[in-house]
Motif scaffolding. Structure first.
Motif, PDB file in Angstrom:
ATOM      1  N   PHE A 228       7.344  -0.622  14.537  1.00  0.00           N
ATOM      2  CA  PHE A 228       7.544   0.467  14.792  1.00  0.00           C
ATOM      3  C   PHE A 228       8.633   1.047  13.713  1.00  0.00           C
ATOM      4  O   PHE A 228       8.646   2.448  13.502  1.00  0.00           O
ATOM      5  CB  PHE A 228       8.185   0.599  16.188  1.00  0.00           C
ATOM      6  N   ALA A 229       9.453   0.095  13.388  1.00  0.00           N
ATOM      7  CA  ALA A 229      10.626   0.619  12.260  1.00  0.00           C
ATOM      8  C   ALA A 229       9.728   0.972  11.239  1.00  0.00           C
ATOM      9  O   ALA A 229      10.162   1.942  10.343  1.00  0.00           O
ATOM     10  CB  ALA A 229      11.361  -0.606  12.042  1.00  0.00           C
ATOM     11  N   LEU A 230       8.625   0.255  10.798  1.00  0.00           N
ATOM     12  CA  LEU A 230       8.024   0.303   9.511  1.00  0.00           C
ATOM     13  C   LEU A 230       7.113   1.959   9.563  1.00  0.00           C
ATOM     14  O   LEU A 230       7.276   2.652   8.710  1.00  0.00           O
ATOM     15  CB  LEU A 230       6.842  -0.407   9.208  1.00  0.00           C
ATOM     16  N   LEU A 231       6.590   2.208  10.837  1.00  0.00           N
ATOM     17  CA  LEU A 231       5.858   3.271  10.833  1.00  0.00           C
ATOM     18  C   LEU A 231       7.046   4.596  10.928  1.00  0.00           C
ATOM     19  O   LEU A 231       6.438   5.811  10.647  1.00  0.00           O
ATOM     20  CB  LEU A 231       5.434   3.368  12.420  1.00  0.00           C
ATOM     21  N   LEU A 232       8.322   4.247  11.388  1.00  0.00           N
ATOM     22  CA  LEU A 232       9.309   5.275  11.328  1.00  0.00           C
ATOM     23  C   LEU A 232       9.695   5.612   9.897  1.00  0.00           C
ATOM     24  O   LEU A 232      10.691   6.499   9.899  1.00  0.00           O
ATOM     25  CB  LEU A 232      10.233   5.095  12.389  1.00  0.00           C
ATOM     26  N   ARG A 233       9.415   4.575   9.198  1.00  0.00           N
ATOM     27  CA  ARG A 233       9.871   4.864   7.682  1.00  0.00           C
ATOM     28  C   ARG A 233      11.448   4.753   7.726  1.00  0.00           C
ATOM     29  O   ARG A 233      12.236   4.934   6.718  1.00  0.00           O
ATOM     30  CB  ARG A 233       9.672   6.268   7.074  1.00  0.00           C
TER      31      ARG A 233
ATOM     32  N   THR B 209      -4.721  16.128  15.218  1.00  0.00           N
ATOM     33  CA  THR B 209      -3.989  17.197  14.245  1.00  0.00           C
ATOM     34  C   THR B 209      -4.836  17.168  12.743  1.00  0.00           C
ATOM     35  O   THR B 209      -4.230  17.558  11.972  1.00  0.00           O
ATOM     36  CB  THR B 209      -2.525  16.750  14.058  1.00  0.00           C
ATOM     37  N   GLY B 210      -5.927  16.329  12.827  1.00  0.00           N
ATOM     38  CA  GLY B 210      -6.546  15.996  11.775  1.00  0.00           C
ATOM     39  C   GLY B 210      -6.135  14.761  10.666  1.00  0.00           C
ATOM     40  O   GLY B 210      -6.494  14.637   9.441  1.00  0.00           O
ATOM     41  N   TYR B 211      -5.185  14.123  11.092  1.00  0.00           N
ATOM     42  CA  TYR B 211      -4.624  12.831  10.129  1.00  0.00           C
ATOM     43  C   TYR B 211      -5.709  11.926   9.760  1.00  0.00           C
ATOM     44  O   TYR B 211      -5.539  11.101   9.037  1.00  0.00           O
ATOM     45  CB  TYR B 211      -3.618  12.582  10.573  1.00  0.00           C
ATOM     46  N   PHE B 212      -6.504  11.661  10.706  1.00  0.00           N
ATOM     47  CA  PHE B 212      -7.464  10.714  10.649  1.00  0.00           C
ATOM     48  C   PHE B 212      -8.706  11.368  10.008  1.00  0.00           C
ATOM     49  O   PHE B 212      -9.679  10.173   9.640  1.00  0.00           O
ATOM     50  CB  PHE B 212      -7.967   9.939  11.900  1.00  0.00           C
ATOM     51  N   ALA B 213      -8.953  12.386   9.715  1.00  0.00           N
ATOM     52  CA  ALA B 213     -10.160  13.253   9.294  1.00  0.00           C
ATOM     53  C   ALA B 213     -10.083  12.902   7.792  1.00  0.00           C
ATOM     54  O   ALA B 213     -11.321  12.948   7.175  1.00  0.00           O
ATOM     55  CB  ALA B 213      -9.924  14.491   9.685  1.00  0.00           C
ATOM     56  N   VAL B 214      -9.085  12.899   7.129  1.00  0.00           N
ATOM     57  CA  VAL B 214      -9.172  12.776   5.577  1.00  0.00           C
ATOM     58  C   VAL B 214      -8.751  11.230   5.255  1.00  0.00           C
ATOM     59  O   VAL B 214      -8.139  10.310   6.082  1.00  0.00           O
ATOM     60  CB  VAL B 214      -8.020  13.343   5.322  1.00  0.00           C
ATOM     61  N   ALA B 215      -9.064  10.860   3.966  1.00  0.00           N
ATOM     62  CA  ALA B 215      -8.916   9.494   3.513  1.00  0.00           C
ATOM     63  C   ALA B 215      -7.293   9.395   3.350  1.00  0.00           C
ATOM     64  O   ALA B 215      -6.657   9.677   2.326  1.00  0.00           O
ATOM     65  CB  ALA B 215      -9.791   9.283   2.245  1.00  0.00           C
ATOM     66  N   ASN B 216      -6.498   8.789   4.244  1.00  0.00           N
ATOM     67  CA  ASN B 216      -5.062   8.467   4.167  1.00  0.00           C
ATOM     68  C   ASN B 216      -4.802   6.980   4.521  1.00  0.00           C
ATOM     69  O   ASN B 216      -5.098   6.859   5.896  1.00  0.00           O
ATOM     70  CB  ASN B 216      -4.470   9.383   5.046  1.00  0.00           C
ATOM     71  N   PRO B 217      -4.244   6.094   3.608  1.00  0.00           N
ATOM     72  CA  PRO B 217      -4.345   4.731   3.995  1.00  0.00           C
ATOM     73  C   PRO B 217      -3.087   4.618   5.051  1.00  0.00           C
ATOM     74  O   PRO B 217      -3.314   3.802   5.837  1.00  0.00           O
ATOM     75  CB  PRO B 217      -3.811   4.254   2.796  1.00  0.00           C
ATOM     76  N   ALA B 218      -2.235   5.597   5.397  1.00  0.00           N
ATOM     77  CA  ALA B 218      -1.156   5.418   6.092  1.00  0.00           C
ATOM     78  C   ALA B 218      -1.916   5.494   7.763  1.00  0.00           C
ATOM     79  O   ALA B 218      -1.585   4.863   8.777  1.00  0.00           O
ATOM     80  CB  ALA B 218      -0.113   6.714   6.190  1.00  0.00           C
TER      81      ALA B 218
ATOM     82  N   ARG C  18       0.672  -1.117  -0.056  1.00  0.00           N
ATOM     83  CA  ARG C  18       0.008   0.028  -0.100  1.00  0.00           C
ATOM     84  C   ARG C  18       0.822   1.245   0.155  1.00  0.00           C
ATOM     85  O   ARG C  18       0.527   2.351  -0.624  1.00  0.00           O
ATOM     86  CB  ARG C  18      -1.232   0.058   1.369  1.00  0.00           C
ATOM     87  N   SER C  19       1.820   1.191   0.582  1.00  0.00           N
ATOM     88  CA  SER C  19       2.797   2.315   0.700  1.00  0.00           C
ATOM     89  C   SER C  19       3.146   2.767  -0.686  1.00  0.00           C
ATOM     90  O   SER C  19       3.771   4.042  -0.548  1.00  0.00           O
ATOM     91  CB  SER C  19       3.858   2.135   1.612  1.00  0.00           C
TER      92      SER C  19
ATOM     93  N   TRP D 190      -0.642   7.554  -0.875  1.00  0.00           N
ATOM     94  CA  TRP D 190      -0.185   7.297   0.443  1.00  0.00           C
ATOM     95  C   TRP D 190       0.698   8.534   1.068  1.00  0.00           C
ATOM     96  O   TRP D 190       1.708   8.977   0.396  1.00  0.00           O
ATOM     97  CB  TRP D 190       1.085   5.990   0.432  1.00  0.00           C
ATOM     98  N   ARG D 191       0.241   8.852   2.176  1.00  0.00           N
ATOM     99  CA  ARG D 191       0.926  10.182   2.801  1.00  0.00           C
ATOM    100  C   ARG D 191       1.320   9.817   4.245  1.00  0.00           C
ATOM    101  O   ARG D 191       0.403   9.602   5.145  1.00  0.00           O
ATOM    102  CB  ARG D 191      -0.147  11.459   2.852  1.00  0.00           C
TER     103      ARG D 191
END
Length: 240
Positions: A221-226, A146-155, A74-75, A80-81
């Motif tokens: 966690f390593a994935l989330l931190l990119r 901060t609104g990151y879940f308010a928009v359609a973002n697969p991340a 998916r990334s 993907w943001r």
């Protein structure tokens, strides 16, 4: 796919190494009458419990491997943001490490027959694990504010999915840990060695499960931190 197969191979190798350490190749029917096992109705539950945990870890490992696979696939899409990682995640990760270390010291105390050490270790493990879950909730709340879940973002959806599934596994472990803690705090100090002989297996299984969850979280966690972005690009280049 290369990374997924590598991850599953590592998990299988760790599980196999652990099973060999537990001596599952031994003949339990020849172990009747071993000192310190009087609280067990027979020798069979010991290897059965370990095999049951090994099977569960294999299933759980496959589930988390699928999550890793979903992240990799998916990334790479245009919508993907990546999310900024809240600082509290570093703190909560440290708490999970502390929880795992505390439980390992509990195993040592149980093997030595030190009831006070078992009680304090179980208490420290439970408190730090609950604090870890609280940190995960705070991280979700911070991202939501901060609104990151308010928009359609697969991340964002992936973050919620990862933390929820891992948190549910940890809650299940806390149930087993709580039952062991009840037995430990109910045991009389006068008969500590005998009481600990009956609950040592439970402590060891909890520790194995905790170490597994810690390893899985460090990977996620390593994935989330990119941290794995370069690795992803290398794998895509190899598959191209």
């Amino acid at each position: 796919m290369v990374v997924i197969l590598l991850f599953m191979t590592v998990m299988a190798g760790i599980s196999g190494w652990w099973l060999l350490r537990q001596g599952l190749g031994a003949k339990p029917w020849l172990e009747v009458g071993i000192a310190g096992e009087a609280d067990w109705t027979g020798p069979a539950p010991r290897p059965t419990a370990k095999l049951g945990l090994a099977a569960f870890l294999a299933v759980a490992g496959s589930l988390f491997a699928l999550l890793v696979s979903a992240y990799f696939m998916r990334s790479g899409m245009a919508d993907w943001r990546p999310l900024p990682m809240p600082a509290v995640l570093w703190f909560s990760t440290g708490l999970l490490v502390l929880s795992s270390v505390a439980l390992q010291t509990t195993v040592t105390a149980a093997r030595r027959g030190e009831l006070d050490g078992v009680r304090s270790g179980l208490l420290a493990t439970g408190v730090s694990a609950l604090a870890f879950l609280a940190g995960q909730l705070l991280a979700c709340r911070e991202l939501g504010a901060t609104g990151y879940f308010a928009v359609a973002n697969p991340a964002g959806a992936f973050f919620i999915l990862v933390t929820t599934i891992h948190g549910l596994h940890l809650l299940g472990g806390l149930v087993a840990l709580g039952r062991t803690a009840v037995r430990a705090f109910a045991a009389p100090m006068a008969g500590a060695p005998e009481a600990l002989a009956g609950m040592r297996l439970s402590v060891e299984l909890c520790a194995t499960y905790w170490h597994f969850l810690l390893l899985v979280w460090l990977v996620l966690f390593a994935l989330l931190l990119r941290w794995t972005d370069d690795l992803i690009e290398i794998c895509r280049a190899l598959l191209a």
